[in-house]
Scaffold this motif. Structure first.
Motif, PDB file in Angstrom:
ATOM      1  N   VAL A 256       1.089  -1.074   0.068  1.00 36.12           N
ATOM      2  CA  VAL A 256      -0.075  -0.040   0.078  1.00 36.12           C
ATOM      3  C   VAL A 256       0.857   1.269   0.102  1.00 36.12           C
ATOM      4  CG1 VAL A 256      -0.159  -0.078   2.690  1.00 36.12           C
ATOM      5  CG2 VAL A 256      -2.006   1.184   1.064  1.00 36.12           C
ATOM      6  N   VAL A 257       0.539   2.383  -0.963  1.00 35.07           N
ATOM      7  CA  VAL A 257       1.462   3.519  -1.102  1.00 35.07           C
ATOM      8  C   VAL A 257       0.486   4.797  -0.709  1.00 35.07           C
ATOM      9  CG1 VAL A 257       2.697   4.869  -2.579  1.00 35.07           C
ATOM     10  CG2 VAL A 257       2.683   2.239  -3.062  1.00 35.07           C
ATOM     11  N   TYR A 258       1.315   5.567   0.161  1.00 37.59           N
ATOM     12  CA  TYR A 258       0.666   6.777   0.848  1.00 37.59           C
ATOM     13  C   TYR A 258       1.554   7.944   0.334  1.00 37.59           C
ATOM     14  CZ  TYR A 258      -1.247   3.665   4.107  1.00 37.59           C
ATOM     15  OH  TYR A 258      -2.233   2.610   4.798  1.00 37.59           O
ATOM     16  N   ALA A 259       0.931   8.885  -0.317  1.00 39.15           N
ATOM     17  CA  ALA A 259       1.289  10.142  -0.853  1.00 39.15           C
ATOM     18  C   ALA A 259       1.074  10.973   0.029  1.00 39.15           C
ATOM     19  CB  ALA A 259       1.030  10.338  -2.277  1.00 39.15           C
ATOM     20  N   LEU A 260       2.032  12.236   0.145  1.00 39.98           N
ATOM     21  CA  LEU A 260       1.852  13.594   0.987  1.00 39.98           C
ATOM     22  C   LEU A 260       0.614  14.013   0.311  1.00 39.98           C
ATOM     23  CD1 LEU A 260       5.390  14.518   1.518  1.00 39.98           C
ATOM     24  CD2 LEU A 260       4.029  13.764   3.026  1.00 39.98           C
ATOM     25  N   THR A 261      -0.511  14.492   1.367  1.00 43.99           N
ATOM     26  CA  THR A 261      -1.437  15.379   0.854  1.00 43.99           C
ATOM     27  C   THR A 261      -1.145  16.279   0.069  1.00 43.99           C
ATOM     28  OG1 THR A 261      -2.746  14.320   2.637  1.00 43.99           O
ATOM     29  CG2 THR A 261      -3.669  16.197   1.533  1.00 43.99           C
ATOM     30  N   PRO A 262      -1.365  16.443  -1.263  1.00 44.44           N
ATOM     31  CA  PRO A 262      -1.091  17.903  -1.941  1.00 44.44           C
ATOM     32  C   PRO A 262      -1.709  19.147  -1.312  1.00 44.44           C
ATOM     33  CG  PRO A 262      -2.260  16.107  -3.504  1.00 44.44           C
ATOM     34  CD  PRO A 262      -2.328  15.793  -2.047  1.00 44.44           C
ATOM     35  N   ASN A 263      -0.718  20.120  -1.208  1.00 45.37           N
ATOM     36  CA  ASN A 263      -1.125  21.608  -0.744  1.00 45.37           C
ATOM     37  C   ASN A 263      -1.814  21.170   0.749  1.00 45.37           C
ATOM     38  OD1 ASN A 263      -0.219  22.866  -2.902  1.00 45.37           O
ATOM     39  ND2 ASN A 263      -1.829  22.383  -4.028  1.00 45.37           N
ATOM     40  N   TRP A 264      -1.327  20.333   1.622  1.00 47.38           N
ATOM     41  CA  TRP A 264      -1.993  20.045   2.773  1.00 47.38           C
ATOM     42  C   TRP A 264      -1.927  21.222   3.562  1.00 47.38           C
ATOM     43  CZ3 TRP A 264       0.488  18.044   7.988  1.00 47.38           C
ATOM     44  CH2 TRP A 264      -0.519  17.551   8.682  1.00 47.38           C
ATOM     45  N   TRP A 265      -3.074  21.273   4.146  1.00 45.71           N
ATOM     46  CA  TRP A 265      -3.682  22.758   4.787  1.00 45.71           C
ATOM     47  C   TRP A 265      -2.685  22.713   6.137  1.00 45.71           C
ATOM     48  CZ3 TRP A 265      -5.326  22.346   9.920  1.00 45.71           C
ATOM     49  CH2 TRP A 265      -5.524  21.139  10.266  1.00 45.71           C
ATOM     50  N   ALA A 266      -2.205  21.850   6.750  1.00 46.02           N
ATOM     51  CA  ALA A 266      -1.489  22.034   8.013  1.00 46.02           C
ATOM     52  C   ALA A 266      -0.060  22.085   8.135  1.00 46.02           C
ATOM     53  CB  ALA A 266      -2.098  21.026   9.096  1.00 46.02           C
ATOM     54  N   LYS A 267       0.579  21.916   6.832  1.00 39.49           N
ATOM     55  CA  LYS A 267       1.955  21.721   6.706  1.00 39.49           C
ATOM     56  C   LYS A 267       2.736  22.835   7.268  1.00 39.49           C
ATOM     57  CE  LYS A 267       2.028  23.762   1.887  1.00 39.49           C
ATOM     58  NZ  LYS A 267       3.066  24.799   2.276  1.00 39.49           N
ATOM     59  N   ASP A 268       2.070  24.027   7.544  1.00 39.84           N
ATOM     60  CA  ASP A 268       3.018  25.168   8.139  1.00 39.84           C
ATOM     61  C   ASP A 268       2.597  25.684   9.446  1.00 39.84           C
ATOM     62  OD1 ASP A 268       4.347  25.467   5.758  1.00 39.84           O
ATOM     63  OD2 ASP A 268       2.633  26.758   5.007  1.00 39.84           O
ATOM     64  N   LEU A 269       1.760  24.656   9.995  1.00 40.25           N
ATOM     65  CA  LEU A 269       1.393  25.018  11.271  1.00 40.25           C
ATOM     66  C   LEU A 269       2.692  24.457  12.380  1.00 40.25           C
ATOM     67  CD1 LEU A 269      -1.930  23.296  11.805  1.00 40.25           C
ATOM     68  CD2 LEU A 269      -1.528  25.663  11.688  1.00 40.25           C
ATOM     69  N   PRO A 270       2.760  25.257  13.375  1.00 40.65           N
ATOM     70  CA  PRO A 270       4.119  25.030  14.377  1.00 40.65           C
ATOM     71  C   PRO A 270       3.933  23.914  14.739  1.00 40.65           C
ATOM     72  CG  PRO A 270       3.032  26.926  14.975  1.00 40.65           C
ATOM     73  CD  PRO A 270       1.990  26.602  13.891  1.00 40.65           C
ATOM     74  N   SER A 271       2.897  22.841  14.913  1.00 34.11           N
ATOM     75  CA  SER A 271       2.971  21.430  15.520  1.00 34.11           C
ATOM     76  C   SER A 271       3.417  20.604  14.455  1.00 34.11           C
ATOM     77  CB  SER A 271       1.592  21.271  16.215  1.00 34.11           C
ATOM     78  OG  SER A 271       0.560  21.187  15.022  1.00 34.11           O
ATOM     79  N   GLN A 272       3.036  21.088  13.233  1.00 34.93           N
ATOM     80  CA  GLN A 272       3.450  20.177  12.057  1.00 34.93           C
ATOM     81  C   GLN A 272       4.720  20.471  11.142  1.00 34.93           C
ATOM     82  OE1 GLN A 272       1.436  17.439  11.683  1.00 34.93           O
ATOM     83  NE2 GLN A 272       0.564  18.345  13.627  1.00 34.93           N
TER      84      GLN A 272
END
Length: 631
Positions: A256-272
């Motif tokens: 099973v292959v998982y890709a990073l979510t395109p333009n992920w909404w949380a990528k720039d949050l301090p916790s992420q």
């Protein structure tokens, strides 16, 4: 997903199943998404009338490490490049569902990565978490409710907004239609209600410091998606998530292959920031032996080594000698859990504590450690090895305050003797302990007749089956089998496929099996799922089948501890009673993590408490090219 901090030479598939079913390892506190409150420092006004104040995080005990304006966790590189594919491995014949929250089916490895939750746990604090899906949290001073205000930017992978209705739906569906452990885990969460599209309020049945943490770990599901799809159907329908990954492709039985979510909404949050830096593929292998051979060939990239023999003798393959594979031992700063040969107390054979104790004396850890494990381990003495939570010596005055009212309901040995690991000289001549075991068995009504151990009342022989799901576990099992033969006891070893194993564990259809329990830094509601009488239901996690009002009471004392000091005392009391119940033959632990990986990564200089922090690593294309590997 996999075990953290526990690196025995055996790891229960049932426990791995639990980790996959519970988002972010909700029952293992080091990975649970935690919450905190600022009310310990609130102005001196009545708790009944004080208004809750919004905050960026919550610590169960003490203060938050990171201030409200923090940019990222210390153990990440916020500028880590995104990209590349990392191949990991899973052991088992296959998977048959992408729904990790049902009591049926075998979930795909890594599937919980598609989900997001209200807050993100910090991996360098014992019990703290920070804004994620919820941009702020407000906890009432009496801790009877908590309000989460959602990040307006939050969306599911199809672009639809995440709303308070989705959060409410998630709690309700998990409690009513999810695996049985969810209704128990969220027992004291009375309800969730939508205040407005961006605000959700949770109401709690009691003042419990952990309850805000519990709901903070909810893996948020899409109400709209499950209005169209049947939540109870365990199949390969790809669910909708709001987390860092999406399912890109899969082949049942293979990968099973998982890709990073395109333009992920949380990528720039301090916790992420700095987390989840590459795509991930899980490749399936039928057993540990084939898996290890595949790693040597470069078929997957990162391995946490769980077999001491492999670590000592198996890493002499060409890639390691050429420097293409890195092998290292990493010291961690986390409690070690308990690994044990678990008894099923539903079987009449194991209902007498003298029998369970006798079988424990047959186990020669020192010989096994010397001859099979290259002296890599220490004998377990607690369900919270290597931590302040472990019960040692005799009960303290504070513990006795908790334990004394339970006299007559718990083993007398709790008050009379210190539990110490059963030891030998490692020679393999375990005569003294075998004599002790023989005496205990005779006291319990089991005697030797014609060379076999039989019951004095029924005349039936002492015979049972040891259930495993991987041939790699057989060498440890055979060592126990040989020692039991000295007592006239017959132990058959049965190896089954992973799906068969999961099904039998779900239905408690076993006599004895291998099991690993994690040791959270801040124990709480997860103890209900392990030991509570109410968790003794099909697909529940009370695998030993312990039904004890005293243990139930001790669990609630742990959950309701009002301070870290009280929590430590209560946990020691619970641990002491569990240990003296001899729920299994206690195994071993190590204070290190053993890892090996193909040299295609870089990682931050500072590591979290597990010493690894694999979710903070990133792929270096130049290194990968040098290896001749391509993402």
């Amino acid at each position: 997903m996999g075990l953290k901090n526990c690196h025995p030479d055996f790891i229960s598939g049932s426990f791995e199943k639990m980790l996959k079913r519970v988002q972010y390892d909700a029952f293992e506190k080091t990975l649970t998404l935690l919450l905190t409150s600022l009310f310990l420092s609130a102005p001196l006004i009545s708790q009944e009338t004080a208004a809750p104040l919004p905050t960026h995080g919550f610590a169960i005990y003490g203060d938050l490490k990171y201030p409200s304006d923090f940019k990222h966790f210390d153990y990440v590189n916020p500028n880590a490049p995104k990209g590349g594919l990392v191949t990991l491995s899973a052991v088992g014949s296959s998977f048959d569902t992408f729904n990790a929250f049902l009591p049926k089916g075998v979930p795909a490895a890594g599937i919980t990565g598609i989900h997001c939750s209200l807050l993100q746990g910090s991996e360098d604090e014992p019990a703290s978490s920070y804004a994620y899906l919820a941009q702020s949290i407000e906890v009432s001073p009496d801790r009877t409710f908590a309000i989460y205000r959602l990040n307006p930017k939050a969306i599911f992978s199809d672009g639809s907004p995440v709303s308070a209705d989705d959060v409410v739906f998630t709690l309700d569906i998990l409690k009513t239609k999810g695996s049985p452990q969810f209704s128990l885990y969220y027992k004291d969460v009375v309800k969730a209600e939508s205040i407005d599209p961006q605000t959700v309020k949770f109401t709690f049945s009691k003042n419990n410091r952990e309850l805000p943490q519990i709901v903070g770990g909810l893996p948020i599901l899409s109400k709209a998606f499950y209005t169209k799809q049947d939540f109870t159907k365990a199949d390969l329908t790809i669910p909708l998530g709001c987390g860092p990954y999406v399912v890109k492709s899969f082949q049942p039985g293979r990968e099973v292959v998982y890709a990073l979510t395109p333009n992920w909404w949380a990528k720039d949050l301090p916790s992420q920031a700095g987390l989840n830096n590459f795509d991930v593929k899980f490749t399936y292998y039928r057993d540990e032996t084939v898996q290890f051979q595949a790693f040597q060939s470069g078929d997957f990239d990162f391995r946490s080594e769980n077999i001491a023999k492999n670590w000592a003798t198996g890493y002499d393959f060409p890639a390691l000698k050429e420097g293409k594979v890195i092998k290292k031992e990493v010291t961690h700063k986390l409690p070690n859990g308990m690994q044990l040969f678990l008894f099923n107390l539903r079987n009449p054979l194991f209902q007498d504590i003298k029998v369970r104790k006798a079988l424990s004396y047959s186990w020669d850890f020192d010989w096994v450690n010397k001859n099979l494990f290259f002296n890599s381990y220490k004998s377990s003495y607690s369900f919270f090895n290597n931590s302040e939570l472990a019960s040692t010596g005799m009960p303290s005055e504070e513990e006795l305050t908790i334990l004394t009212p339970l006299k007559g309901q718990i083993p007398d040995s709790v008050f009379k003797e210190e539990y110490k690991p059963i030891s030998t000289d490692g020679s393999g001549r375990n005569r003294k302990n075998i004599e002790i075991a023989n005496q205990l068995l005779e006291e319990a009504g089991w005697v030797i007749k014609n060379g076999a151990r039989v019951n004095t009342r029924t005349g039936k022989p002492f015979q049972f089956t040891f259930l495993i799901h991987d041939p790699a576990f057989e060498r440890v099992s055979l060592a126990l089998k040989r020692n039991l033969q000295q007592l006239g006891i017959t132990m058959d070893i049965r190896t089954v496929t992973t799906p068969q194993y999961v099904e039998q564990l779900d239905n408690f259809d076993f006599d004895m099996t291998l099991m690993a329990y994690p040791a959270p830094e801040s124990p709480g509601n997860e103890q209900r799922t392990y030991w509570s009488s109410k968790s003794d239901v099909p697909s529940g996690f009370n695998y030993p089948g312990i039904k004890s009002p005293a243990v139930d009471s001790l669990i609630e004392t742990v959950i309701n501890a009002s301070s870290r000091k009280d929590l430590v005392t209560a946990t020691k009391a619970l641990d002491r009673v569990l240990i003296h119940n001899y729920l299994g033959i206690y195994g071993y632990y190590s204070g290190i993590n053993r890892i090996a990986y193909w040299d295609k990564f870089d990682h931050p200089q500072i590591a979290p408490k597990d010493g690894i922090g694999f979710s903070t690593w990133w792929v270096v294309p130049e290194k990968e090219k040098h290896l001749g590997k391509k993402s």
